[in-house]
Write a protein that holds these residues in place. Sequence first.
Motif, PDB file in Angstrom:
ATOM      1  N   SER A  18      23.749  54.229  12.043  1.00 25.22           N
ATOM      2  CA  SER A  18      22.893  54.604  11.294  1.00 25.22           C
ATOM      3  C   SER A  18      22.752  56.378  10.779  1.00 25.22           C
ATOM      4  O   SER A  18      22.479  56.605   9.688  1.00 25.22           O
ATOM      5  N   LEU A  19      23.055  57.109  11.781  1.00 22.16           N
ATOM      6  CA  LEU A  19      23.070  58.451  11.503  1.00 22.16           C
ATOM      7  C   LEU A  19      24.315  58.720  10.650  1.00 22.16           C
ATOM      8  O   LEU A  19      24.054  59.497   9.648  1.00 22.16           O
ATOM      9  N   THR A  20      25.463  58.219  10.688  1.00 18.69           N
ATOM     10  CA  THR A  20      26.503  58.378   9.887  1.00 18.69           C
ATOM     11  C   THR A  20      26.089  57.977   8.575  1.00 18.69           C
ATOM     12  O   THR A  20      26.399  58.764   7.545  1.00 18.69           O
ATOM     13  N   SER A  21      25.560  56.820   8.337  1.00 14.93           N
ATOM     14  CA  SER A  21      25.242  56.262   6.836  1.00 14.93           C
ATOM     15  C   SER A  21      24.075  57.450   6.294  1.00 14.93           C
ATOM     16  O   SER A  21      24.279  57.773   4.949  1.00 14.93           O
ATOM     17  N   THR A  22      23.351  57.767   7.277  1.00 15.47           N
ATOM     18  CA  THR A  22      22.225  58.462   6.531  1.00 15.47           C
ATOM     19  C   THR A  22      22.793  60.098   6.143  1.00 15.47           C
ATOM     20  O   THR A  22      22.351  60.530   5.154  1.00 15.47           O
ATOM     21  N   LEU A  23      23.694  60.679   7.096  1.00 16.43           N
ATOM     22  CA  LEU A  23      24.392  61.754   6.756  1.00 16.43           C
ATOM     23  C   LEU A  23      25.307  61.754   5.723  1.00 16.43           C
ATOM     24  O   LEU A  23      25.365  62.642   4.640  1.00 16.43           O
ATOM     25  N   ARG A  24      25.902  60.489   5.365  1.00 17.81           N
ATOM     26  CA  ARG A  24      26.889  60.452   4.305  1.00 17.81           C
ATOM     27  C   ARG A  24      26.093  60.460   2.879  1.00 17.81           C
ATOM     28  O   ARG A  24      26.560  60.928   1.810  1.00 17.81           O
ATOM     29  N   THR A  25      24.755  59.625   2.922  1.00 20.00           N
ATOM     30  CA  THR A  25      23.899  59.612   1.738  1.00 20.00           C
ATOM     31  C   THR A  25      23.416  60.996   1.637  1.00 20.00           C
ATOM     32  O   THR A  25      23.293  61.480   0.249  1.00 20.00           O
ATOM     33  N   LEU A  26      22.874  61.788   2.336  1.00 19.48           N
ATOM     34  CA  LEU A  26      22.527  63.043   2.273  1.00 19.48           C
ATOM     35  C   LEU A  26      23.470  63.970   1.877  1.00 19.48           C
ATOM     36  O   LEU A  26      23.357  64.805   0.825  1.00 19.48           O
ATOM     37  N   LEU A  27      24.733  63.883   2.368  1.00 14.79           N
ATOM     38  CA  LEU A  27      25.936  64.896   1.602  1.00 14.79           C
ATOM     39  C   LEU A  27      26.083  64.427   0.005  1.00 14.79           C
ATOM     40  O   LEU A  27      26.401  65.273  -0.583  1.00 14.79           O
ATOM     41  N   PHE A  28      26.068  62.967  -0.061  1.00 12.87           N
ATOM     42  CA  PHE A  28      26.403  62.664  -1.439  1.00 12.87           C
ATOM     43  C   PHE A  28      25.570  63.039  -2.363  1.00 12.87           C
ATOM     44  O   PHE A  28      25.796  63.713  -3.465  1.00 12.87           O
ATOM     45  N   PHE A  29      24.157  62.967  -1.911  1.00  9.23           N
ATOM     46  CA  PHE A  29      23.175  63.526  -3.129  1.00  9.23           C
ATOM     47  C   PHE A  29      23.134  64.810  -3.147  1.00  9.23           C
ATOM     48  O   PHE A  29      22.485  65.623  -3.885  1.00  9.23           O
ATOM     49  N   THR A  30      23.466  65.771  -1.944  1.00  7.22           N
ATOM     50  CA  THR A  30      23.468  67.188  -2.024  1.00  7.22           C
ATOM     51  C   THR A  30      24.504  67.782  -2.790  1.00  7.22           C
ATOM     52  O   THR A  30      24.301  68.385  -3.809  1.00  7.22           O
ATOM     53  N   ALA A  31      25.682  67.008  -3.105  1.00  7.65           N
ATOM     54  CA  ALA A  31      26.843  67.037  -3.859  1.00  7.65           C
ATOM     55  C   ALA A  31      26.521  66.887  -5.359  1.00  7.65           C
ATOM     56  O   ALA A  31      26.558  67.776  -6.102  1.00  7.65           O
ATOM     57  N   ASN A  85      14.793  52.781   0.473  1.00  4.73           N
ATOM     58  CA  ASN A  85      15.431  51.198   0.715  1.00  4.73           C
ATOM     59  C   ASN A  85      16.489  51.360   2.052  1.00  4.73           C
ATOM     60  O   ASN A  85      16.377  50.316   2.707  1.00  4.73           O
ATOM     61  N   GLU A  86      17.161  52.284   2.223  1.00  7.19           N
ATOM     62  CA  GLU A  86      17.857  52.526   3.455  1.00  7.19           C
ATOM     63  C   GLU A  86      16.881  52.601   4.675  1.00  7.19           C
ATOM     64  O   GLU A  86      17.286  51.618   5.895  1.00  7.19           O
ATOM     65  N   GLY A  87      15.932  53.113   4.793  1.00  6.01           N
ATOM     66  CA  GLY A  87      14.922  53.171   5.788  1.00  6.01           C
ATOM     67  C   GLY A  87      14.413  51.615   6.007  1.00  6.01           C
ATOM     68  O   GLY A  87      14.356  51.282   7.284  1.00  6.01           O
ATOM     69  N   SER A  88      13.979  51.063   5.034  1.00  6.78           N
ATOM     70  CA  SER A  88      13.193  49.781   5.208  1.00  6.78           C
ATOM     71  C   SER A  88      14.311  48.971   5.658  1.00  6.78           C
ATOM     72  O   SER A  88      14.161  48.074   6.437  1.00  6.78           O
ATOM     73  N   ARG A  89      15.664  49.002   5.125  1.00  8.67           N
ATOM     74  CA  ARG A  89      16.528  48.050   5.580  1.00  8.67           C
ATOM     75  C   ARG A  89      17.017  48.200   7.335  1.00  8.67           C
ATOM     76  O   ARG A  89      16.903  47.411   8.071  1.00  8.67           O
ATOM     77  N   GLN A  90      16.989  49.585   7.529  1.00  5.60           N
ATOM     78  CA  GLN A  90      17.206  49.770   8.870  1.00  5.60           C
ATOM     79  C   GLN A  90      15.857  49.369   9.832  1.00  5.60           C
ATOM     80  O   GLN A  90      16.209  48.826  11.089  1.00  5.60           O
ATOM     81  N   TRP A  91      14.745  49.287   9.326  1.00  4.85           N
ATOM     82  CA  TRP A  91      13.595  48.810   9.996  1.00  4.85           C
ATOM     83  C   TRP A  91      13.555  47.405  10.102  1.00  4.85           C
ATOM     84  O   TRP A  91      13.265  46.799  11.217  1.00  4.85           O
ATOM     85  N   ARG A  92      14.022  46.651   8.977  1.00  6.44           N
ATOM     86  CA  ARG A  92      14.127  45.413   9.107  1.00  6.44           C
ATOM     87  C   ARG A  92      15.010  44.853  10.123  1.00  6.44           C
ATOM     88  O   ARG A  92      14.878  43.943  10.904  1.00  6.44           O
ATOM     89  N   GLU A  93      16.307  45.299  10.202  1.00 12.24           N
ATOM     90  CA  GLU A  93      17.344  45.048  11.118  1.00 12.24           C
ATOM     91  C   GLU A  93      16.719  45.449  12.572  1.00 12.24           C
ATOM     92  O   GLU A  93      17.199  44.704  13.479  1.00 12.24           O
ATOM     93  N   GLY A  94      16.360  46.468  12.789  1.00 12.70           N
ATOM     94  CA  GLY A  94      15.593  46.626  14.151  1.00 12.70           C
ATOM     95  C   GLY A  94      14.564  45.993  14.490  1.00 12.70           C
ATOM     96  O   GLY A  94      14.590  45.416  15.742  1.00 12.70           O
ATOM     97  N   LYS A  95      13.865  45.170  13.531  1.00 10.59           N
ATOM     98  CA  LYS A  95      12.527  44.275  13.939  1.00 10.59           C
ATOM     99  C   LYS A  95      13.269  42.977  14.097  1.00 10.59           C
ATOM    100  O   LYS A  95      12.696  42.104  14.962  1.00 10.59           O
ATOM    101  N   GLN A  96      14.422  42.786  13.670  1.00  5.96           N
ATOM    102  CA  GLN A  96      15.194  41.454  13.799  1.00  5.96           C
ATOM    103  C   GLN A  96      15.586  41.156  15.458  1.00  5.96           C
ATOM    104  O   GLN A  96      15.750  40.088  15.842  1.00  5.96           O
ATOM    105  N   ASP A  97      15.884  42.370  15.889  1.00  6.46           N
ATOM    106  CA  ASP A  97      16.648  42.294  17.088  1.00  6.46           C
ATOM    107  C   ASP A  97      15.798  41.899  18.280  1.00  6.46           C
ATOM    108  O   ASP A  97      14.690  41.735  18.555  1.00  6.46           O
TER     109      ASP A  97
END
Length: 97
Positions: A18-31, A85-97
Amino acid sequence: MERYDKAAPPELGQNEGSLTSTLRTLLFFTALMILLPIGLYFSSKAFVFEGTLGMSNRDSYFYAAIVAVVTVHVVLALFVYVAWNEGSRQWREGKQD
């Protein structure tokens, strides 16, 4: 004496992905935030406003700056949409566990 396993617990591995995905998204939008407005500023100034529309140098600065500002707002809106959308997806995945 306690024995510590080198293997990470499953929750930690899930958080790293999750952290890697978030960091990748942040770096993409920074560039995108750096390159897109600057590139569109100079290209729209030279090719669209001065080249195609025949505007003066002074007027083309003004309109190219408007293009760059609108581009910044579009990139910010896209970032908020993707992050939401990424945050809500991670929240849904965490809630299903």
